[in-house]
Structure formats: structure tokens, C-alpha cells
Motif scaffolding. Structure first.
Motif, PDB file in Angstrom:
ATOM      1  N   UNK A  45       0.940  -1.022  -0.155  1.00 26.04           N
ATOM      2  CA  UNK A  45      -0.163  -0.029  -0.034  1.00 26.04           C
ATOM      3  C   UNK A  45       0.774   1.341   0.123  1.00 26.04           C
ATOM      4  N   UNK A  46       1.928   1.045   0.702  1.00 23.93           N
ATOM      5  CA  UNK A  46       2.824   2.321   0.811  1.00 23.93           C
ATOM      6  C   UNK A  46       3.701   2.357  -0.539  1.00 23.93           C
ATOM      7  N   UNK A  47       3.957   1.321  -1.163  1.00 22.07           N
ATOM      8  CA  UNK A  47       4.920   1.379  -2.270  1.00 22.07           C
ATOM      9  C   UNK A  47       3.825   1.781  -3.403  1.00 22.07           C
ATOM     10  N   UNK A  48       2.640   1.595  -3.516  1.00 23.42           N
ATOM     11  CA  UNK A  48       1.547   2.068  -4.519  1.00 23.42           C
ATOM     12  C   UNK A  48       1.323   3.724  -4.327  1.00 23.42           C
ATOM     13  N   UNK A  49       1.647   4.215  -3.228  1.00 23.67           N
ATOM     14  CA  UNK A  49       1.685   5.693  -3.360  1.00 23.67           C
ATOM     15  C   UNK A  49       2.919   6.320  -3.650  1.00 23.67           C
ATOM     16  N   UNK A  50       3.765   5.680  -3.848  1.00 24.27           N
ATOM     17  CA  UNK A  50       5.045   6.218  -4.391  1.00 24.27           C
ATOM     18  C   UNK A  50       5.140   6.897  -5.764  1.00 24.27           C
ATOM     19  N   UNK A  51       5.718   8.008  -5.940  1.00 24.33           N
ATOM     20  CA  UNK A  51       5.792   8.719  -7.335  1.00 24.33           C
ATOM     21  C   UNK A  51       7.173   9.120  -7.378  1.00 24.33           C
ATOM     22  N   UNK A  52       7.997   8.881  -8.569  1.00 27.67           N
ATOM     23  CA  UNK A  52       7.146   7.740  -9.715  1.00 27.67           C
ATOM     24  C   UNK A  52       7.151   6.254  -9.171  1.00 27.67           C
ATOM     25  N   UNK A  53       6.085   5.517  -9.501  1.00 29.70           N
ATOM     26  CA  UNK A  53       6.019   4.331  -9.124  1.00 29.70           C
ATOM     27  C   UNK A  53       7.055   3.198  -9.277  1.00 29.70           C
ATOM     28  N   UNK A  54       7.618   2.783  -8.437  1.00 28.04           N
ATOM     29  CA  UNK A  54       8.896   1.737  -8.957  1.00 28.04           C
ATOM     30  C   UNK A  54       8.313   0.354  -9.456  1.00 28.04           C
ATOM     31  N   UNK A  55       7.280  -0.232  -9.144  1.00 23.52           N
ATOM     32  CA  UNK A  55       6.571  -1.352  -9.646  1.00 23.52           C
ATOM     33  C   UNK A  55       6.181  -1.164 -11.236  1.00 23.52           C
ATOM     34  N   UNK A  56       5.415  -0.189 -11.396  1.00 19.87           N
ATOM     35  CA  UNK A  56       4.905   0.403 -12.764  1.00 19.87           C
ATOM     36  C   UNK A  56       6.320   0.525 -13.706  1.00 19.87           C
ATOM     37  N   UNK A  57       7.251   1.356 -13.073  1.00 22.66           N
ATOM     38  CA  UNK A  57       8.447   1.735 -13.965  1.00 22.66           C
ATOM     39  C   UNK A  57       9.259   0.389 -14.248  1.00 22.66           C
ATOM     40  N   UNK A  58       9.338  -0.365 -13.189  1.00 24.39           N
ATOM     41  CA  UNK A  58      10.134  -1.905 -13.235  1.00 24.39           C
ATOM     42  C   UNK A  58       9.414  -2.637 -14.318  1.00 24.39           C
ATOM     43  N   UNK A  59       8.103  -2.921 -14.534  1.00 24.95           N
ATOM     44  CA  UNK A  59       7.597  -3.798 -15.386  1.00 24.95           C
ATOM     45  C   UNK A  59       7.875  -3.057 -16.992  1.00 24.95           C
ATOM     46  N   UNK A  60       7.535  -1.790 -16.947  1.00 27.56           N
ATOM     47  CA  UNK A  60       7.930  -1.153 -18.472  1.00 27.56           C
ATOM     48  C   UNK A  60       9.395  -1.279 -18.652  1.00 27.56           C
ATOM     49  N   UNK A  61      10.276  -1.415 -17.867  1.00 26.17           N
ATOM     50  CA  UNK A  61      11.579  -1.644 -18.150  1.00 26.17           C
ATOM     51  C   UNK A  61      11.741  -2.963 -18.736  1.00 26.17           C
TER      52      UNK A  61
END
Length: 75
Positions: A45-61
Motif C-alpha cells: 500500500x505504501x509502495x503504491x503511493x510512491x511517485x514515480x511508481x517503482x513497480x510500474x516503471x520496473x515492469x515497463x523497463x
């Protein structure tokens, strides 16, 4: 393709993610990749609030690297 992981702990530190990828062959030598994930737990839940979002950016990478490797291989 999918994987499930976890970090055991108390209510504040437990993490329970599941990631899945669906690969679909398309005409013309193309591939469609659908990704989905769930991340349960306070750290998620804490990670989901992080901007830029490391999970979304990691998946795109990961997808960008996959495309680049395919192109280098002549795909």
C-alpha cells in the motif's frame, strides 16, 4: 507465466505479491503481452503511493528490454 512471492512478518511488514504475464502470438510476427499483479500488505500500500511508481516503471523497463532483445535477435 506467473510467480507468487511473500515476505512473512507482522501486519506492518507482511507482503504477498502475485505477478502474471500472458503472451499471445499475433499476425505479422507480433506478440501481445498482458501483465497483471496483486500486491497485498502494508508495504505494498505504501509502495503504491510512491511517485514515480517503482513497480510500474520496473515492469515497463522489463518490457522495453524484452522488445530490444527481440529486435536484436532479428524478431
Amino acid at each position: 507465466m506467473a510467480w507468487h512471492g511473500w515476505v512473512e512478518g507482522d501486519a506492518q511488514s507482511r507482503l504477498d505479491p502475485h505477478h502474471a504475464w500472458l503472451f499471445e502470438d499475433l499476425p505479422g510476427g507480433r506478440v501481445h503481452i498482458l501483465t497483471r499483479e496483486t500486491q497485498n500488505g502494508t508495504p505494498a500500500k505504501e509502495l503504491a503511493q510512491t511517485r514515480p511508481n517503482p513497480m510500474i516503471n520496473g515492469r515497463q523497463e522489463w518490457l522495453d528490454v524484452l522488445v530490444a532483445a527481440t529486435r536484436r535477435a532479428g524478431g
